[in-house]
Write an enzyme that holds these catalytic residues in place. Structure first.
Site, PDB file in Angstrom:
ATOM      1  N   ASN A 101      -0.871  -5.810  -4.112  1.00 14.86           N
ATOM      2  CA  ASN A 101      -1.024  -6.747  -2.997  1.00 14.86           C
ATOM      3  C   ASN A 101      -1.712  -8.015  -3.519  1.00 14.86           C
ATOM      4  OD1 ASN A 101      -1.812  -8.165  -0.732  1.00 14.86           O
ATOM      5  ND2 ASN A 101      -2.579  -6.377   0.391  1.00 14.86           N
ATOM      6  N   CYS A 129      -3.954 -12.804   4.188  1.00 15.53           N
ATOM      7  CA  CYS A 129      -2.643 -12.625   3.550  1.00 15.53           C
ATOM      8  C   CYS A 129      -1.560 -13.479   4.199  1.00 15.53           C
ATOM      9  CB  CYS A 129      -2.245 -11.151   3.599  1.00 15.53           C
ATOM     10  SG  CYS A 129      -3.458 -10.114   2.777  1.00 15.53           S
ATOM     11  N   HIS A 174       5.303  -9.811   3.589  1.00 19.24           N
ATOM     12  CA  HIS A 174       4.075  -9.680   2.805  1.00 19.24           C
ATOM     13  C   HIS A 174       4.084  -8.329   2.094  1.00 19.24           C
ATOM     14  CE1 HIS A 174       0.092  -9.455   1.409  1.00 19.24           C
ATOM     15  NE2 HIS A 174      -0.354  -8.644   2.352  1.00 19.24           N
TER      16      HIS A 174
HETATM   17  N1  COA Z   1      -6.622   8.012  -5.000  1.00 21.84           N
HETATM   18  C1  COA Z   1      -6.540   9.326  -4.731  1.00 21.84           C
HETATM   19  N2  COA Z   1      -6.816   9.842  -3.525  1.00 21.84           N
HETATM   20  C2  COA Z   1      -7.184   9.009  -2.559  1.00 21.84           C
HETATM   21  C3  COA Z   1      -7.301   7.627  -2.764  1.00 21.84           C
HETATM   22  C4  COA Z   1      -7.008   7.120  -4.046  1.00 21.84           C
HETATM   23  N3  COA Z   1      -7.048   5.814  -4.347  1.00 21.84           N
HETATM   24  N4  COA Z   1      -7.688   7.030  -1.609  1.00 21.84           N
HETATM   25  C5  COA Z   1      -7.815   8.008  -0.702  1.00 21.84           C
HETATM   26  N5  COA Z   1      -7.524   9.210  -1.278  1.00 21.84           N
HETATM   27  C6  COA Z   1      -7.498  10.543  -0.632  1.00 21.84           C
HETATM   28  C7  COA Z   1      -8.444  10.611   0.547  1.00 21.84           C
HETATM   29  O1  COA Z   1      -9.740  10.980   0.119  1.00 21.84           O
HETATM   30  C8  COA Z   1      -7.795  11.670   1.401  1.00 21.84           C
HETATM   31  O2  COA Z   1      -8.084  12.932   0.878  1.00 21.84           O
HETATM   32  P1  COA Z   1      -8.252  14.214   1.845  1.00 21.84           P
HETATM   33  O3  COA Z   1      -6.916  14.378   2.521  1.00 21.84           O
HETATM   34  O4  COA Z   1      -8.578  15.309   0.898  1.00 21.84           O
HETATM   35  O5  COA Z   1      -9.342  13.856   2.814  1.00 21.84           O
HETATM   36  C9  COA Z   1      -6.287  11.428   1.184  1.00 21.84           C
HETATM   37  O6  COA Z   1      -6.183  10.729  -0.075  1.00 21.84           O
HETATM   38  C10 COA Z   1      -5.647  10.612   2.288  1.00 21.84           C
HETATM   39  O7  COA Z   1      -6.455   9.455   2.507  1.00 21.84           O
HETATM   40  P2  COA Z   1      -6.061   8.352   3.568  1.00 21.84           P
HETATM   41  O8  COA Z   1      -7.034   7.220   3.501  1.00 21.84           O
HETATM   42  O9  COA Z   1      -5.827   9.014   4.887  1.00 21.84           O
HETATM   43  O10 COA Z   1      -4.643   7.889   2.957  1.00 21.84           O
HETATM   44  P3  COA Z   1      -3.500   7.027   3.617  1.00 21.84           P
HETATM   45  O11 COA Z   1      -2.253   7.817   3.613  1.00 21.84           O
HETATM   46  O12 COA Z   1      -3.912   6.361   4.890  1.00 21.84           O
HETATM   47  O13 COA Z   1      -3.317   5.872   2.526  1.00 21.84           O
HETATM   48  C11 COA Z   1      -3.833   3.545   2.147  1.00 21.84           C
HETATM   49  C12 COA Z   1      -4.397   4.966   2.284  1.00 21.84           C
HETATM   50  C13 COA Z   1      -5.001   2.566   1.967  1.00 21.84           C
HETATM   51  C14 COA Z   1      -2.917   3.496   0.943  1.00 21.84           C
HETATM   52  C15 COA Z   1      -3.017   3.195   3.431  1.00 21.84           C
HETATM   53  O14 COA Z   1      -3.769   3.515   4.578  1.00 21.84           O
HETATM   54  C16 COA Z   1      -2.623   1.758   3.472  1.00 21.84           C
HETATM   55  O15 COA Z   1      -1.878   1.279   2.640  1.00 21.84           O
HETATM   56  N6  COA Z   1      -3.076   1.013   4.502  1.00 21.84           N
HETATM   57  C17 COA Z   1      -2.799  -0.387   4.598  1.00 21.84           C
HETATM   58  C18 COA Z   1      -3.789  -1.139   3.754  1.00 21.84           C
HETATM   59  C19 COA Z   1      -3.348  -2.547   3.476  1.00 21.84           C
HETATM   60  O16 COA Z   1      -2.187  -2.782   3.251  1.00 21.84           O
HETATM   61  N7  COA Z   1      -4.291  -3.490   3.488  1.00 21.84           N
HETATM   62  C20 COA Z   1      -4.057  -4.851   3.198  1.00 21.84           C
HETATM   63  C21 COA Z   1      -3.484  -5.540   4.374  1.00 21.84           C
HETATM   64  S1  COA Z   1      -3.176  -7.220   4.054  1.00 21.84           S
END
Ligand code: COA
Length: 320
Positions: free
Chosen positions: A277, A111, A247
Site C-alpha cells: 500500500n 490515500c 486504491h
Molecule cells: N502476520 C501473521 N499473523 C497475523 C498478522 C501478521 N502480520 N496480523 C494479524 N495476525 C493474526 C492475528 O493475530 C489473528 O490471529 P488469531 O486468529 O490467532 O487471533 C489472525 O491473524 C487474524 O487477524 P485479523 O486482524 O482478524 O486479520 P484480518 O483477516 O482482518 O486481516 C488485515 C488483517 C490488516 C490484513 C485486514 O484487516 C486489512 O487488510 N484491513 C484493511 C487495512 C487497510 O487496507 N488499511 C489501509 C487503508 S488505506
C-alpha cells in the site's frame, strides 16, 4: 482538465514477506493470503524528496513541457520528514523552477490525496488560476510504522508518482466525500512536551494504529457504492469503463469490489502485490505503469476510486 504526462519513481530496496518474517512474527503465507502483497519497495539510502522530484521530472518530460512551464505544484503526502517547508516547495527547488509565479501547496487527504489533488487541479484550471499543474503523490508510509508491530508493517510500501495536468475536457465526473471517523486509521507525529505542558500523557511516540477489519468493510462498501453512483450520474454503464484504477491497499478489498460490480478482472490493474500500500501514490503509479506499457491509451475511459483515513473517499471518471 486533461492529463498530458505521467511519471513515477520507486526506492531500490525490495523487501519480501520472508525478509519481514526474519524479525516479525509473520509469514509469507499469512501476508499473501490476507493481503495479496508479496513485496514492497522501502526507502533506505535514498532521500524521499529526491524520489518525489524524480517522479515529477519524468511526468514533465512525458508531457513535452519544460519545468518553467509549470505554474502550480500540488503534492499529496501523508507524512514525510519535513513538516515545513512543504514537499511541493522542495520539489519546486529541486526542479529549478524559480517562481515567484508558481504557487506550491501540499494536500493530506490520506490515500485519497491524489484524487483530491486532481479535483483541485480541475478547479484551478477551470477558474483560470493555473495553466499547467504538476501534481505529485509521494509517500514514505514505512516511516510511520512500528517495525516491531506486524499488524501495519506488512501492509505498506514507499513510492512516488506524478502527473502534469493542463486545460482540457477529459473529466467526466468527480466526487469527493469525507465522513468524520478520526480513530479508524491514526498516526500522530512524535511531540516533545514543553516545560509548560499541563496535559497528561502527551504522545511522544505513537506509531500507526488501524482498525483493520473496520477499514476493510468500509472500503468495500464505500467504493462499490461510489463507483455505481459515479457511472449512473455520468449517464454511463460499468461496461463503458475501460480501466478501474482502485486504491491499492489489499488485493482482497479490490477483489470484493470487483465482484460487487461484476466486471472482468482484466479491467482492474493491480500493483499491490509488488508495491504494498503506497497510500496516495498507488493510483498514479498504476496509471503511469499502464500508460508506459501501452495498456492505457488516449481516449480510454478510466475510473479512479480511493478510500482512506478520515474517512475519506474520492471517485473520478475521465478520458485519458
Ligand atoms: N502476520 C501473521 N499473523 C497475523 C498478522 C501478521 N502480520 N496480523 C494479524 N495476525 C493474526 C492475528 O493475530 C489473528 O490471529 P488469531 O486468529 O490467532 O487471533 C489472525 O491473524 C487474524 O487477524 P485479523 O486482524 O482478524 O486479520 P484480518 O483477516 O482482518 O486481516 C488485515 C488483517 C490488516 C490484513 C485486514 O484487516 C486489512 O487488510 N484491513 C484493511 C487495512 C487497510 O487496507 N488499511 C489501509 C487503508 S488505506
Amino acid at each position: 482538465m486533461k492529463i498530458i504526462g505521467t511519471g513515477s519513481a520507486l526506492p531500490k530496496k525490495i523487501v519480501t514477506n520472508d525478509m519481514l518474517s526474519e524479525f516479525l512474527d509473520t509469514s509469507d503465507e499469512w501476508v499473501t493470503a490476507r493481503t495479496g502483497i508479496n513485496t514492497r519497495h522501502i526507502i533506505t539510502t535514498e532521500r524521499f524528496e529526491d524520489l518525489a522530484t524524480e517522479a515529477a521530472g519524468r511526468a514533465i518530460d512525458a508531457s513535452g513541457l519544460c519545468p518553467d512551464d509549470i505554474d502550480f505544484i500540488i503534492c499529496s503526502n501523508v507524512s514525510n520528514l519535513y513538516v515545513t517547508p512543504h514537499l511541493s516547495a522542495i520539489i519546486q527547488a529541486n526542479l529549478g523552477i524559480k517562481g515567484p509565479n508558481c504557487p506550491t501547496m501540499d494536500v493530506n487527504s490520506a490515500c485519497v490525496g491524489f484524487v483530491y489533488g486532481l479535483d483541485l487541479c480541475d478547479a484551478l484550471l477551470t477558474t483560470g488560476r493555473a495553466r499547467n499543474i504538476l501534481l505529485v503523490a509521494a509517500e514514505e508510509c514505512t516511516r510511520f510504522c512500528d517495525w516491531n508491530d506486524r499488524n501495519c508493517t506488512v501492509l505498506f510500501g514507499d513510492g512516488a508518482a506524478a502527473v502534469v495536468v493542463t486545460k482540457g475536457d477529459s473529466l467526466i465526473y468527480s466526487k469527493l466525500t469525507s465522513v468524520p471517523m478520526p480513530d479508524v486509521i491514526v498516526y500522530k507525529n512524535p511531540m516533545e512536551p514543553t516545560p509548560y505542558e499541563t496535559r497528561e500523557g502527551i504522545d511522544t511516540r505513537m506509531p500507526l494504529q488501524m482498525k483493520g477489519r473496520e477499514v476493510f468493510r468500509m472500503a468495500v462498501t464505500s467504493a462499490s457504492r461510489d463507483i455505481s453512483k459515479a457511472v449512473d450520474t455520468a449517464g454511463l454503464s460499468l461496461d463503458d469503463i475501460d480501466h478501474f484504477l482502485l486504491h491499492q491497499a489489499n488485493l482482497r478489498i479490490n477483489e470484493a469490489i470487483r465482484e460487487n460490480l461484476k466486471q472482468p478482472d482484466s479491467k482492474f490493474p493491480t500493483n499491490v502485490q509488488r508495491f504494498g500500500n503506497t497510500s496516495s501514490a498507488s493510483i498514479p503509479l498504476l496509471l503511469d505503469e499502464g500508460v508506459r506499457e501501452g495498456r492505457i491509451r488516449r481516449g480510454d475511459t478510466m475510473l479512479f476510486s480511493a478510500f482512506g483515513a478520515g474517512f475519506v473517499t474520492g471517485t473520478m471518471i475521465l478520458k485519458y
